[in-house]
Design a protein around this motif. Structure first.
Motif, PDB file in Angstrom:
ATOM      1  N   ALA A  97       0.823  -1.202   0.000  1.00  0.00           N
ATOM      2  CA  ALA A  97       0.000   0.000   0.000  1.00  0.00           C
ATOM      3  C   ALA A  97       0.861   1.257   0.000  1.00  0.00           C
ATOM      4  O   ALA A  97       0.696   2.141  -0.837  1.00  0.00           O
ATOM      5  N   ASP A  98       1.772   1.380   0.952  1.00  0.00           N
ATOM      6  CA  ASP A  98       2.681   2.528   1.014  1.00  0.00           C
ATOM      7  C   ASP A  98       3.904   2.155   1.833  1.00  0.00           C
ATOM      8  O   ASP A  98       3.861   2.193   3.064  1.00  0.00           O
ATOM      9  N   PRO A  99       4.989   1.807   1.173  1.00  0.00           N
ATOM     10  CA  PRO A  99       6.179   1.375   1.909  1.00  0.00           C
ATOM     11  C   PRO A  99       6.850   2.494   2.697  1.00  0.00           C
ATOM     12  O   PRO A  99       7.636   2.233   3.598  1.00  0.00           O
ATOM     13  N   ASN A 100       6.534   3.744   2.410  1.00  0.00           N
ATOM     14  CA  ASN A 100       7.184   4.866   3.083  1.00  0.00           C
ATOM     15  C   ASN A 100       6.696   5.080   4.513  1.00  0.00           C
ATOM     16  O   ASN A 100       7.358   5.779   5.278  1.00  0.00           O
ATOM     17  N   VAL A 101       5.556   4.517   4.880  1.00  0.00           N
ATOM     18  CA  VAL A 101       5.024   4.748   6.224  1.00  0.00           C
ATOM     19  C   VAL A 101       5.638   3.819   7.261  1.00  0.00           C
ATOM     20  O   VAL A 101       5.474   4.030   8.457  1.00  0.00           O
ATOM     21  N   VAL A 102       6.362   2.801   6.824  1.00  0.00           N
ATOM     22  CA  VAL A 102       6.898   1.793   7.742  1.00  0.00           C
ATOM     23  C   VAL A 102       8.292   2.195   8.213  1.00  0.00           C
ATOM     24  O   VAL A 102       9.135   2.627   7.423  1.00  0.00           O
ATOM     25  N   ASP A 103       8.525   2.045   9.511  1.00  0.00           N
ATOM     26  CA  ASP A 103       9.837   2.279  10.100  1.00  0.00           C
ATOM     27  C   ASP A 103      10.634   0.976   9.962  1.00  0.00           C
ATOM     28  O   ASP A 103      10.549   0.090  10.804  1.00  0.00           O
ATOM     29  N   LEU A 104      11.393   0.857   8.883  1.00  0.00           N
ATOM     30  CA  LEU A 104      12.133  -0.383   8.617  1.00  0.00           C
ATOM     31  C   LEU A 104      13.191  -0.642   9.673  1.00  0.00           C
ATOM     32  O   LEU A 104      13.461  -1.797  10.006  1.00  0.00           O
ATOM     33  N   HIS A 105      13.792   0.394  10.205  1.00  0.00           N
ATOM     34  CA  HIS A 105      14.828   0.183  11.212  1.00  0.00           C
ATOM     35  C   HIS A 105      14.238  -0.448  12.468  1.00  0.00           C
ATOM     36  O   HIS A 105      14.840  -1.327  13.074  1.00  0.00           O
ATOM     37  N   LYS A 106      13.045  -0.038  12.826  1.00  0.00           N
ATOM     38  CA  LYS A 106      12.375  -0.611  13.998  1.00  0.00           C
ATOM     39  C   LYS A 106      11.957  -2.063  13.735  1.00  0.00           C
ATOM     40  O   LYS A 106      11.996  -2.898  14.633  1.00  0.00           O
ATOM     41  N   GLU A 154      17.881  20.924   4.738  1.00  0.00           N
ATOM     42  CA  GLU A 154      16.865  20.638   5.755  1.00  0.00           C
ATOM     43  C   GLU A 154      17.327  19.526   6.678  1.00  0.00           C
ATOM     44  O   GLU A 154      18.260  18.792   6.365  1.00  0.00           O
ATOM     45  N   ASP A 155      16.639  19.396   7.798  1.00  0.00           N
ATOM     46  CA  ASP A 155      16.945  18.359   8.777  1.00  0.00           C
ATOM     47  C   ASP A 155      16.253  17.064   8.347  1.00  0.00           C
ATOM     48  O   ASP A 155      15.023  17.003   8.276  1.00  0.00           O
ATOM     49  N   THR A 156      17.034  16.043   8.056  1.00  0.00           N
ATOM     50  CA  THR A 156      16.478  14.759   7.610  1.00  0.00           C
ATOM     51  C   THR A 156      16.645  13.665   8.654  1.00  0.00           C
ATOM     52  O   THR A 156      16.494  12.492   8.336  1.00  0.00           O
ATOM     53  N   SER A 157      16.954  14.034   9.892  1.00  0.00           N
ATOM     54  CA  SER A 157      17.211  13.022  10.923  1.00  0.00           C
ATOM     55  C   SER A 157      15.983  12.161  11.194  1.00  0.00           C
ATOM     56  O   SER A 157      16.111  10.980  11.505  1.00  0.00           O
ATOM     57  N   GLY A 158      14.771  12.734  11.087  1.00  0.00           N
ATOM     58  CA  GLY A 158      13.555  11.945  11.299  1.00  0.00           C
ATOM     59  C   GLY A 158      13.397  10.851  10.262  1.00  0.00           C
ATOM     60  O   GLY A 158      12.963   9.751  10.570  1.00  0.00           O
ATOM     61  N   LEU A 159      13.764  11.153   9.036  1.00  0.00           N
ATOM     62  CA  LEU A 159      13.690  10.151   7.977  1.00  0.00           C
ATOM     63  C   LEU A 159      14.795   9.117   8.130  1.00  0.00           C
ATOM     64  O   LEU A 159      14.557   7.921   7.984  1.00  0.00           O
ATOM     65  N   VAL A 160      16.000   9.566   8.447  1.00  0.00           N
ATOM     66  CA  VAL A 160      17.160   8.672   8.506  1.00  0.00           C
ATOM     67  C   VAL A 160      16.970   7.590   9.563  1.00  0.00           C
ATOM     68  O   VAL A 160      17.341   6.438   9.350  1.00  0.00           O
ATOM     69  N   GLU A 161      16.388   7.938  10.694  1.00  0.00           N
ATOM     70  CA  GLU A 161      16.229   6.936  11.755  1.00  0.00           C
ATOM     71  C   GLU A 161      15.231   5.850  11.395  1.00  0.00           C
ATOM     72  O   GLU A 161      15.202   4.816  12.024  1.00  0.00           O
ATOM     73  N   ARG A 162      14.442   6.032  10.345  1.00  0.00           N
ATOM     74  CA  ARG A 162      13.463   5.038   9.908  1.00  0.00           C
ATOM     75  C   ARG A 162      13.984   4.156   8.772  1.00  0.00           C
ATOM     76  O   ARG A 162      13.297   3.264   8.309  1.00  0.00           O
ATOM     77  N   LEU A 163      15.211   4.395   8.349  1.00  0.00           N
ATOM     78  CA  LEU A 163      15.756   3.690   7.187  1.00  0.00           C
ATOM     79  C   LEU A 163      16.414   2.376   7.578  1.00  0.00           C
ATOM     80  O   LEU A 163      16.970   2.228   8.659  1.00  0.00           O
ATOM     81  N   LEU A 170      23.030   3.971   1.023  1.00  0.00           N
ATOM     82  CA  LEU A 170      22.762   4.638  -0.249  1.00  0.00           C
ATOM     83  C   LEU A 170      22.626   6.143  -0.068  1.00  0.00           C
ATOM     84  O   LEU A 170      23.126   6.928  -0.869  1.00  0.00           O
ATOM     85  N   LYS A 171      21.941   6.527   0.997  1.00  0.00           N
ATOM     86  CA  LYS A 171      21.744   7.950   1.276  1.00  0.00           C
ATOM     87  C   LYS A 171      23.088   8.628   1.519  1.00  0.00           C
ATOM     88  O   LYS A 171      23.362   9.690   0.965  1.00  0.00           O
ATOM     89  N   ASN A 172      23.929   8.015   2.325  1.00  0.00           N
ATOM     90  CA  ASN A 172      25.242   8.599   2.615  1.00  0.00           C
ATOM     91  C   ASN A 172      26.119   8.648   1.375  1.00  0.00           C
ATOM     92  O   ASN A 172      26.837   9.616   1.153  1.00  0.00           O
ATOM     93  N   PHE A 173      26.059   7.594   0.567  1.00  0.00           N
ATOM     94  CA  PHE A 173      26.846   7.564  -0.664  1.00  0.00           C
ATOM     95  C   PHE A 173      26.406   8.689  -1.587  1.00  0.00           C
ATOM     96  O   PHE A 173      27.230   9.434  -2.109  1.00  0.00           O
TER      97      PHE A 173
END
Length: 184
Positions: A97-106, A154-163, A170-173
């Protein structure tokens, strides 16, 4: 001349592992729910919930990926591996349905790596798991790359912790590549 104490080694891709990669070593420690298909004599000490000297047939337990892969054989049914909850049909529907809503790290910091390792075990759901992992990656890729492009603004820390760990790499690269292109 400057030397580093540790030179990063990239993780293996797919079912293959790179035993020099710290990410692959940590991935191999992920626990899988298993059921014994035969008894394991004199290994009762591995099952913490029992005082018996043996592990009887049909015992449900969790074991690390490296041990499950070592004990698993297609011909001689010693062990059957059950799917972790994040790879079951209910979660596959959520990811579809929407893979972006899931906190994969958790859910497990090695979602993609463990998903590809699960294909090592015979399961009637292997095709669905592979498709769900691929579609999840594709669905989340654009957002990950967009945030790495805008990491300086912008501050992307909220997104990064869910990756997942792969997405973070990939993001760091990509962020480093963008920085180098701006400097030159």
């Amino acid at each position: 001349m400057e030397t580093q104490a540790y030179v990063p080694v990239p993780p293996g891709v797919g079912i293959e592992e790179n035993f020099l990669s710290l990410d692959d070593i940590l991935l191999s420690q992920e626990n899988l729910p298993c059921r014994t298909e035969s008894s394991f004599p004199r290994l009762g000490f591995l099952e913490k919930s029992s005082e018996a000297p043996d592990i009887p047939e049909g015992t449900k337990m969790e074991m690390p990926l490296w041990l499950a892969k070592g004990l698993y054989e297609r011909k001689r049914r010693v062990l059957s591996v059950e799917l972790p909850k994040v790879y079951r049909e209910g979660w596959r529907t959520v990811f579809g349905a929407d893979p972006n809503v899931v906190d994969l790290h958790k859910m497990g910091p090695y979602y993609y790596g463990l998903g590809s390792q699960l294909l090592h075990f015979d399961s009637p759901e292997n095709m669905e798991i592979a498709q769900a992992v691929l579609n999840t990656f594709i669905g989340r890729f654009r957002r990950t790359m967009d945030s790495s492009q805008n990491a300086f603004n912008e501050d992307t820390s909220g997104l990064v912790e869910r990756l997942d760990c792969l997405e973070k790499a990939l993001k760091n690269f990509n962020r480093n590549e963008n920085y180098l292109s701006r400097v030159q």
